[in-house]
Design an enzyme around this catalytic site. Structure first.
Site, PDB file in Angstrom:
ATOM      1  N   ASP A 209      -0.881   8.497  -0.041  1.00 45.49           N
ATOM      2  CA  ASP A 209      -0.088   7.194   0.451  1.00 45.49           C
ATOM      3  C   ASP A 209       1.058   7.315  -0.398  1.00 45.49           C
ATOM      4  OD1 ASP A 209       0.657   4.750   0.744  1.00 45.49           O
ATOM      5  OD2 ASP A 209      -1.097   3.989   0.062  1.00 45.49           O
ATOM      6  N   LYS A 235       9.183  -1.250   4.461  1.00 49.03           N
ATOM      7  CA  LYS A 235       9.392  -1.247   3.050  1.00 49.03           C
ATOM      8  C   LYS A 235      10.449  -0.114   2.828  1.00 49.03           C
ATOM      9  CE  LYS A 235       4.326  -1.133   2.156  1.00 49.03           C
ATOM     10  NZ  LYS A 235       4.397  -2.761   1.751  1.00 49.03           N
TER      11      LYS A 235
END
Ligand code: PLP
Length: 417
Positions: A209, A235
């Protein structure tokens, strides 16, 4: 793509000018944005790229031969090239556009797990994980009677490499972990972990991740050696709703698609369908075209800054934040003290004051932090600490932002004394 400026240092005052949100004042005060771990701000370059699609070449991709559609297709595919280059993927066919990290990871629950993981097999994830990298495996294990194991960390979020030996056996089919904790900021040694897992079981699928890594550090997926890497555009300065699944070509070739319909096919007949080539096999329907184009622009922006510089800058800011916040009596910070193994995230609590109260008082001065469990409830439960406050930093944050936070926290303390 604009070439990397390897010698440029991060000039925050200049960078701030690229982000229109900083021109805004609320109640006459500037915005101190300390929540990039949740979602980053967007530079004008990205906003212009998205606007450009709306204003000059709005059209669907792959479907038409008129100029604006060809332009949209070219930009969409150019974004894929930029992303591939950015993470050092071997080929653009390894880049699947999804909605976000959650979707990239959950895709495996439909396209990989049912074909490889049986009752009694082991799935491993770490205790540091965001729910996106926890719930899919937990739920699959519950439904299919698998052994869902957790790789625990110490109180600072440091994961032990030795523990891998106990967690990985022939029955371990999937081993996953975050490249950067969204709560403690811990940066596990990704390459070493993958090497160790593969040494124990070369067939075990390794999944990283990278939602908090790709936006903040130089990432080389080939060097990491993982099988799958997932991250989100929002992000890393791109629009919300575009994400990436990177996987080795052979793996993507072997996996069946999990969404069916338009664009993911080559031929459809009454009784059969021939799926499209990778990565299109996994991109059913009209994709988030402007999101991908925005992601391409975000990658250009970050590449021009140089990811090495981005990382160095955040390291400086987080060190400064650790120094300043330790001076506040009653404040407890979580995560490693060493900035070398910590990203730009600081989770903390103040004795006797609820995190929500802290955030509310900070908001009076437009200081934006996040409070709660940060989608990492198992970690908070493991540490037995309850909800926390979290301040996070990016290239547009400087020591003045940290000072504003420290001043704000002193104000909170006075109010609740
Ligand atoms: N993984 C980590 C480490 C995260 O920090 C986040 C979001 O905060 C996610 C996954 C989920 O990202 P998204 O909401 O874009 O799917």
């Amino acid at each position: 793509m604009q070439k990397h400026n390897k010698d440029a240092m991060i000039d925050v005052s200049k960078i701030k000018q690229d982000f229109p949100l900083f021109k805004r004042k609320i109640n006459g005060k500037r915005i101190v944005y300390l929540d990039s771990t949740a979602s980053s701000l967007k530079p004008k370059k990205v906003i212009d790229a998205v606007n450009g699609y709306y204003k000059r070449y709005t059209a669907n991709v792959f479907r038409s031969i008129y100029k604006t559609s060809e332009e949209a297709t070219a930009k969409y595919e150019q974004a894929r090239e930029y992303v591939a280059d950015f993470i050092h993927a071997k080929n653009t066919s390894e880049i699947v556009f999804t909605r976000n990290t959650d979707e990239s990871l959950s895709l495996l629950v439909y396209s990989w797990l049912p074909y490889h993981v049986r009752q009694g097999d082991v799935l491993v994830t770490s205790i540091l994980e965001h729910h996106a990298n926890f719930v899919p495996w937990q739920q699959y294990a519950l439904k299919n009677k698998c052994d869902f194991r957790i790789w625990n960390a110490d109180r600072n979020g440091i994961l032990s490499l030795e523990a891998i030996e106990k967690l990985v056996s022939k029955r371990t089919k999937l081993f996953t972990f975050t490249a950067a904790s969204n709560v403690l900021g811990t940066l596990p040694p990704v390459k070493k972990i993958i090497e160790k897992v593969k040494e124990m079981n070369p067939l075990c699928l390794t999944v990283v991740d990278a939602a908090q890594a790709v936006p903040h550090l130089p990432v080389d997926v080939e060097n990491w050696g993982a099988d799958v890497v997932a991250f989100s555009g929002h992000k890393m300065m791109a629009p919300s709703g575009i994400g990436v699944l990177w996987a080795k070509e052979q793996l993507l070739e072997e996996m069946p698609p999990f969404l069916f319909g338009g664009d993911m096919i080559k031929e459809v007949h009454e009784k059969t369908t021939v799926f499209n080539d990778i990565p299109h096999k996994f991109e059913a329907g009209t994709p988030f075209i402007e999101g991908a184009i925005g992601l391409g622009a975000a990658v250009e922006y970050l590449s021009a800054l140089g990811m090495r510089h981005v990382r160095e800058h955040e390291k400086k800011i987080v060190s400064y934040a650790l120094d300043q916040l330790t001076k506040i009596p009653g404040l407890t910070m979580y995560g490693p003290a060493d900035p070398d193994i910590r990203g730009g995230v600081v989770a903390f609590q103040m004795k006797g004051i609820h995190p929500h109260d802290i955030a509310q008082v900070l908001d009076e001065d437009n200081i934006c932090i996040r409070v709660g469990y940060h989608c990492a409830m198992p970690l908070h439960e493991y540490l037995a600490i309850g909800p926390t406050c979290r301040a996070s930093f990016y290239v547009y944050n400087d020591t003045k932002d940290v000072d504003a936070l420290a001043e704000g926290l002193k104000k909170v303390k006075k109010m609740f004394e």
